[in-house]
Scaffold this active site. Structure first.
Site, short mmCIF file in Angstrom:
data_model
loop_
_atom_site.label_atom_id
_atom_site.label_comp_id
_atom_site.label_asym_id
_atom_site.label_seq_id
_atom_site.Cartn_x
_atom_site.Cartn_y
_atom_site.Cartn_z
CG HIS A 1 16.17 56.29 7.08
ND1 HIS A 1 17.11 56.41 6.09
CD2 HIS A 1 16.14 54.97 7.42
CE1 HIS A 1 17.64 55.23 5.83
NE2 HIS A 1 17.08 54.34 6.63
CG HIS B 1 18.95 51.00 4.93
ND1 HIS B 1 18.90 50.17 6.02
CD2 HIS B 1 18.27 50.40 3.93
CE1 HIS B 1 18.20 49.08 5.70
NE2 HIS B 1 17.82 49.19 4.44
CG ASP C 1 20.89 47.86 8.72
OD1 ASP C 1 22.02 48.36 8.90
OD2 ASP C 1 19.86 48.55 8.58
#
Length: 333
Positions: free
Chosen positions: A122, A160, A245
């Site tokens: 990120h 993500h 995740d």
């Protein structure tokens, strides 16, 4: 496999209630200790110059000063302490080690996997976010290119979207970035029409899957979308930004990848890289259920030791197949 691991990464103390906490690495170490022949190594830190090759120099200095002053909350999710600076350099250094080892021919039982934290995908060019300070995979990819590699591919299977990796390479053609992630999840980027710009047109691929997608959908995405583009681009290095995740038992997502499913993804990547003579390495990203995180990496280790993972007994759902079909049209596959 061979694993990069540094104790300093445990000193990045985010607090007992933060999902990205030192216990993640401790759980992985305990699980891998059950396997004979697992080897750990302690690579050098990434240099500041290597980090600045993909991040703004003023931003890098601001992280150093922030940590030197004792740290705190960079934003609502991203926490630092004094030791975070050293941990971040160690985590990026582990990723660089994985890339260098892979390019030097380490494969099979010697395939490199960097177990570092804080994670990286990120972190954008000039900011930290989403638990990430330096973009480990991007630092490693750039170091490989600076060392003479002819093209890099990054597959990000964290649940993500890796907005930071996309941001850093979005207008460049020497790095292909593909992300499989859950629709609508943080940070809200990674739509199918985000394919790059300028020299980087069609060097970014985003598969935003609906919640509930699992083993069959992920395996299909690799076989029918990601691998064909990587094969066409013929890079020297293939890095996996390996987040866990999307696991069906992870507390912060709604995806349904199983422990065996991660073994299958690793088997697919291993076989594809071997068939196409591409160096392969892994870099840890997310994964916040300690047990399922550790089990998944342990299963990948078993696959590299010869285990045959269980294949899904159902076809991909129609919605996911439609997304892959659209991507195949977008990339002329």
């Amino acid at each position: 496999m061979r694993y990069a691991y540094r104790e300093v990464c445990l000193d990045h103390d985010t607090g007992p209630r933060h999902p990205e906490r030192p216990d993640r690495l401790r759980a992985i170490r305990r699980a891998l200790a059950r396997h004979h022949g697992v080897e750990f190594t302690s690579p050098d830190d990434a240099t500041v110059e290597a980090v600045q090759a993909v991040h703004d120099a003023d931003y890098v200095e601001s992280v150093r000063e922030f940590c030197a002053d004792g740290g705190g909350s960079w934003d609502a999710d991203t926490v630092a302490v004094e030791a975070t600076w050293d941990a971040a350099l160690a985590s990026a250094g582990g990723a660089c080690w994985a890339a260098e080892e892979a390019l030097d021919g380490a494969d099979g039982n010697d395939t490199p996997f960097s177990l570092g934290r804080p994670p990286g995908h990120h972190a954008v060019y000039d900011d930290a976010m989403g638990f990430c300070f330096f973009n480990n995979a991007a630092v490693a990819a750039q170091a490989a290119l600076d060392g003479g590699a002819d093209g890099v591919a990054i597959l990000d299977w964290d649940v993500h979207h890796g907005n930071g990796t996309q941001d850093i390479f979005y207008d460049r053609g020497d790095v292909f970035y593909a992300s499989l992630h859950e629709q609508g999840l943080y940070p809200g980027t990674g739509e199918i029409d985000e394919t790059g710009e300028g020299d980087g047109e069609q060097a970014t691929m985003n598969l935003a899957y609906p919640a509930g997608s699992g083993d069959a959908e992920y395996a299909d995405a690799l076989d029918r979308a990601v691998f064909p583009v990587i094969e066409r681009r013929d890079p020297d290095l293939f890095l996996v930004s390996a987040g866990f995740d999307a696991h069906e038992r992870d507390p912060i997502s709604r995806m349904r990848v199983s422990t065996e499913g991660y073994g299958l993804l690793a088997q697919q990547c291993r076989d594809f890289a071997a068939e196409n003579d591409i160096a392969l390495g892994y870099v840890l990203e997310g994964g916040y259920g300690l047990e399922c995180l550790a089990e998944s990496i342990s299963t990948i280790q078993e696959v590299y030791m010869g285990k045959e993972p269980v294949h899904p007994d159902s076809d991909p759902n129609d919605g996911a197949q439609s997304i892959v079909d659209d991507l195949r049209d977008e990339f002329d596959l």
